[in-house]
Design a protein around this motif. Structure first.
Motif, PDB file in Angstrom:
ATOM      1  N   LEU A 104       2.456   7.896   1.993  1.00  0.00           N
ATOM      2  CA  LEU A 104       1.212   7.497   1.345  1.00  0.00           C
ATOM      3  C   LEU A 104       0.838   8.572   0.338  1.00  0.00           C
ATOM      4  O   LEU A 104       0.727   9.745   0.677  1.00  0.00           O
ATOM      5  CB  LEU A 104       0.084   7.323   2.367  1.00  0.00           C
ATOM      6  N   ASP A 105       0.676   8.147  -0.893  1.00  0.00           N
ATOM      7  CA  ASP A 105       0.355   9.068  -1.981  1.00  0.00           C
ATOM      8  C   ASP A 105      -1.109   9.023  -2.394  1.00  0.00           C
ATOM      9  O   ASP A 105      -1.620   9.975  -2.981  1.00  0.00           O
ATOM     10  CB  ASP A 105       1.220   8.737  -3.204  1.00  0.00           C
ATOM     11  N   LEU A 106      -1.768   7.910  -2.108  1.00  0.00           N
ATOM     12  CA  LEU A 106      -3.139   7.743  -2.568  1.00  0.00           C
ATOM     13  C   LEU A 106      -3.920   6.869  -1.585  1.00  0.00           C
ATOM     14  O   LEU A 106      -3.486   5.759  -1.258  1.00  0.00           O
ATOM     15  CB  LEU A 106      -3.148   7.086  -3.951  1.00  0.00           C
ATOM     16  N   LEU A 107      -5.035   7.382  -1.109  1.00  0.00           N
ATOM     17  CA  LEU A 107      -5.970   6.597  -0.317  1.00  0.00           C
ATOM     18  C   LEU A 107      -7.204   6.337  -1.160  1.00  0.00           C
ATOM     19  O   LEU A 107      -7.807   7.287  -1.683  1.00  0.00           O
ATOM     20  CB  LEU A 107      -6.375   7.348   0.962  1.00  0.00           C
ATOM     21  N   VAL A 108      -7.591   5.073  -1.268  1.00  0.00           N
ATOM     22  CA  VAL A 108      -8.818   4.713  -1.969  1.00  0.00           C
ATOM     23  C   VAL A 108      -9.780   4.107  -0.946  1.00  0.00           C
ATOM     24  O   VAL A 108      -9.580   2.993  -0.474  1.00  0.00           O
ATOM     25  CB  VAL A 108      -8.565   3.721  -3.117  1.00  0.00           C
ATOM     26  N   ASN A 109     -10.798   4.872  -0.590  1.00  0.00           N
ATOM     27  CA  ASN A 109     -11.827   4.410   0.337  1.00  0.00           C
ATOM     28  C   ASN A 109     -12.827   3.561  -0.444  1.00  0.00           C
ATOM     29  O   ASN A 109     -13.822   4.073  -0.970  1.00  0.00           O
ATOM     30  CB  ASN A 109     -12.538   5.605   0.972  1.00  0.00           C
ATOM     31  N   ASN A 110     -12.553   2.278  -0.510  1.00  0.00           N
ATOM     32  CA  ASN A 110     -13.378   1.382  -1.316  1.00  0.00           C
ATOM     33  C   ASN A 110     -14.233   0.432  -0.477  1.00  0.00           C
ATOM     34  O   ASN A 110     -15.293   0.002  -0.919  1.00  0.00           O
ATOM     35  CB  ASN A 110     -12.482   0.561  -2.246  1.00  0.00           C
ATOM     36  N   ALA A 111     -13.783   0.095   0.730  1.00  0.00           N
ATOM     37  CA  ALA A 111     -14.486  -0.911   1.531  1.00  0.00           C
ATOM     38  C   ALA A 111     -15.946  -0.521   1.740  1.00  0.00           C
ATOM     39  O   ALA A 111     -16.263   0.621   2.068  1.00  0.00           O
ATOM     40  CB  ALA A 111     -13.801  -1.078   2.892  1.00  0.00           C
ATOM     41  N   GLY A 112     -16.819  -1.488   1.518  1.00  0.00           N
ATOM     42  CA  GLY A 112     -18.241  -1.241   1.704  1.00  0.00           C
ATOM     43  C   GLY A 112     -18.995  -2.555   1.785  1.00  0.00           C
ATOM     44  O   GLY A 112     -18.564  -3.559   1.225  1.00  0.00           O
ATOM     45  N   ILE A 113     -20.101  -2.523   2.484  1.00  0.00           N
ATOM     46  CA  ILE A 113     -20.911  -3.725   2.624  1.00  0.00           C
ATOM     47  C   ILE A 113     -22.372  -3.397   2.338  1.00  0.00           C
ATOM     48  O   ILE A 113     -22.835  -2.278   2.592  1.00  0.00           O
ATOM     49  CB  ILE A 113     -20.799  -4.343   4.037  1.00  0.00           C
ATOM     50  N   PRO A 114     -23.131  -4.369   1.813  1.00  0.00           N
ATOM     51  CA  PRO A 114     -24.579  -4.203   1.692  1.00  0.00           C
ATOM     52  C   PRO A 114     -25.237  -4.691   2.971  1.00  0.00           C
ATOM     53  O   PRO A 114     -24.584  -5.329   3.809  1.00  0.00           O
ATOM     54  CB  PRO A 114     -24.924  -5.132   0.523  1.00  0.00           C
ATOM     55  N   ARG A 155       6.834  18.606   4.358  1.00  0.00           N
ATOM     56  CA  ARG A 155       8.248  18.234   4.210  1.00  0.00           C
ATOM     57  C   ARG A 155       8.672  18.127   2.751  1.00  0.00           C
ATOM     58  O   ARG A 155       9.854  18.274   2.434  1.00  0.00           O
ATOM     59  CB  ARG A 155       8.504  16.899   4.916  1.00  0.00           C
ATOM     60  N   ASN A 156       7.704  17.842   1.877  1.00  0.00           N
ATOM     61  CA  ASN A 156       8.029  17.619   0.471  1.00  0.00           C
ATOM     62  C   ASN A 156       6.906  18.177  -0.392  1.00  0.00           C
ATOM     63  O   ASN A 156       5.900  17.516  -0.643  1.00  0.00           O
ATOM     64  CB  ASN A 156       8.221  16.126   0.203  1.00  0.00           C
ATOM     65  N   LYS A 157       7.079  19.403  -0.872  1.00  0.00           N
ATOM     66  CA  LYS A 157       6.052  20.071  -1.665  1.00  0.00           C
ATOM     67  C   LYS A 157       5.853  19.421  -3.027  1.00  0.00           C
ATOM     68  O   LYS A 157       4.880  19.709  -3.732  1.00  0.00           O
ATOM     69  CB  LYS A 157       6.416  21.553  -1.851  1.00  0.00           C
ATOM     70  N   GLU A 158       6.778  18.562  -3.446  1.00  0.00           N
ATOM     71  CA  GLU A 158       6.642  17.888  -4.738  1.00  0.00           C
ATOM     72  C   GLU A 158       5.599  16.771  -4.704  1.00  0.00           C
ATOM     73  O   GLU A 158       5.106  16.342  -5.747  1.00  0.00           O
ATOM     74  CB  GLU A 158       8.000  17.304  -5.172  1.00  0.00           C
ATOM     75  N   MET A 159       5.274  16.304  -3.513  1.00  0.00           N
ATOM     76  CA  MET A 159       4.263  15.252  -3.406  1.00  0.00           C
ATOM     77  C   MET A 159       2.890  15.805  -3.782  1.00  0.00           C
ATOM     78  O   MET A 159       2.561  16.947  -3.466  1.00  0.00           O
ATOM     79  CB  MET A 159       4.211  14.679  -1.987  1.00  0.00           C
ATOM     80  N   ARG A 160       2.099  14.968  -4.457  1.00  0.00           N
ATOM     81  CA  ARG A 160       0.736  15.341  -4.845  1.00  0.00           C
ATOM     82  C   ARG A 160      -0.229  14.262  -4.367  1.00  0.00           C
ATOM     83  O   ARG A 160      -0.823  13.526  -5.163  1.00  0.00           O
ATOM     84  CB  ARG A 160       0.649  15.502  -6.362  1.00  0.00           C
ATOM     85  N   PRO A 161      -0.411  14.133  -3.064  1.00  0.00           N
ATOM     86  CA  PRO A 161      -1.281  13.069  -2.558  1.00  0.00           C
ATOM     87  C   PRO A 161      -2.739  13.301  -2.944  1.00  0.00           C
ATOM     88  O   PRO A 161      -3.170  14.442  -3.162  1.00  0.00           O
ATOM     89  CB  PRO A 161      -1.082  13.140  -1.042  1.00  0.00           C
ATOM     90  N   LYS A 162      -3.485  12.195  -3.021  1.00  0.00           N
ATOM     91  CA  LYS A 162      -4.882  12.254  -3.445  1.00  0.00           C
ATOM     92  C   LYS A 162      -5.713  11.277  -2.628  1.00  0.00           C
ATOM     93  O   LYS A 162      -5.193  10.281  -2.128  1.00  0.00           O
ATOM     94  CB  LYS A 162      -4.999  11.917  -4.932  1.00  0.00           C
TER      95      LYS A 162
END
Length: 262
Positions: free
Chosen positions: A87-97, A140-147
């Protein structure tokens, strides 16, 4: 190997806009949904078509999970590991009013718990699990740039007394982004908050006429509705590592609504 993004609440609205923009970049996608499977399936199809139009080959999967529930969060992470092994990117988008807009003097604990559970508790603990996985990947992989990205709201600072639980949830989410930004910096994982303003989605359909009037009167310097793709383009910039020396930042996408004016 394509990078992989997990988008919570990815079936409609802002989540869909983000998924489409990431598909353009060649990201493999996990599109999370809580209830609307048909919308998630349509977004998946649209992402695949978008990628093909850009001569990209991607995979896109949908996964039902209510992020307010611990067991569902665990299942969502296991789904991502099984399907993509990274997993390279997590987008916490879920939301409810809140289901019913009530004056803060009449608001109910049930509504408060529902909104906080999805908008704050869910992403807080989902990010905890994802962060630990990302740290292990980086070891394990320093080349990864997760966000990690949190989709906040102008309601983190703009008061709406008839939906106080929503405002509180988004204010808490903003602090959550800062907390993780500081904690994860040493591991090379940058964290961002995107703070949308008035965005044309299903969430505001019931008050569209009210917002139409406010926009026409200049509530924001840029006098138009925001669109899901406006948020998607910011996420795409983050995904491309175009902000490498920034973390914990609030990136406004509100047409200038946040600017104090006399």
């Amino acid at each position: 190997m394509n990078p992989v993004a997990l988008i919570t609440g990815g079936s409609r609205g802002i989540g869909r806009g983000i998924a489409i923009e990431l598909a353009k970049l060649g990201y493999n996608l996990i599109i999370n949904f809580a209830r609307n499977k048909s919308a998630a399936s349509q977004t998946r199809s649209d992402c695949l078509s978008t990628a093909r139009s850009r001569k990209k080959t991607i995979r896109a999967e949908i996964c039902q999970a209510n992020i307010a529930k611990s067991a569902d969060r665990e299942r969502l992470i296991e789904f991502a590991k099984k399907k993509f092994h990274r997993l390279d990117l997590l987008v916490n988008n879920a939301g409810i009013p809140p289901k019913v807009r009530r004056d803060i003097l009449e608001a109910t604990e049930k509504s408060f718990d529902e909104v906080i559970g999805t908008n704050l508790k869910g992403p807080y603990f989902l990010t905890q699990k994802v962060a630990n996985w990302m740290i292990a990947q980086r070891s394990r992989n320093k080349e990864m740039r997760p966000k990690i990205v949190f989709i906040g709201s102008i309601s983190a600072e703009a008061v709406s007394i008839n939906r106080g639980e929503y405002c509180v949830s988004k204010a808490g989410l903003s602090m959550t982004a800062k907390l993780y930004a500081v904690r994860l910096a040493e591991h090379g994982i940058n964290v961002y908050e995107i703070r949308p303003g008035i965005i044309e989605t299903d969430m505001v359909a019931a008050v569209k006429e009210q917002y139409d009037r406010l926009i026409s009167k200049g509530i924001s310097p840029i006098r138009r509705w925001g669109h899901p793709e406006d948020i998607g383009k910011i996420v795409a910039a983050i995904a491309q590592d175009l902000l490498p020396f920034s973390t914990g930042e609030i990136i406004y996408a509100d047409g200038g609504l946040h600017i104090e004016r006399l």
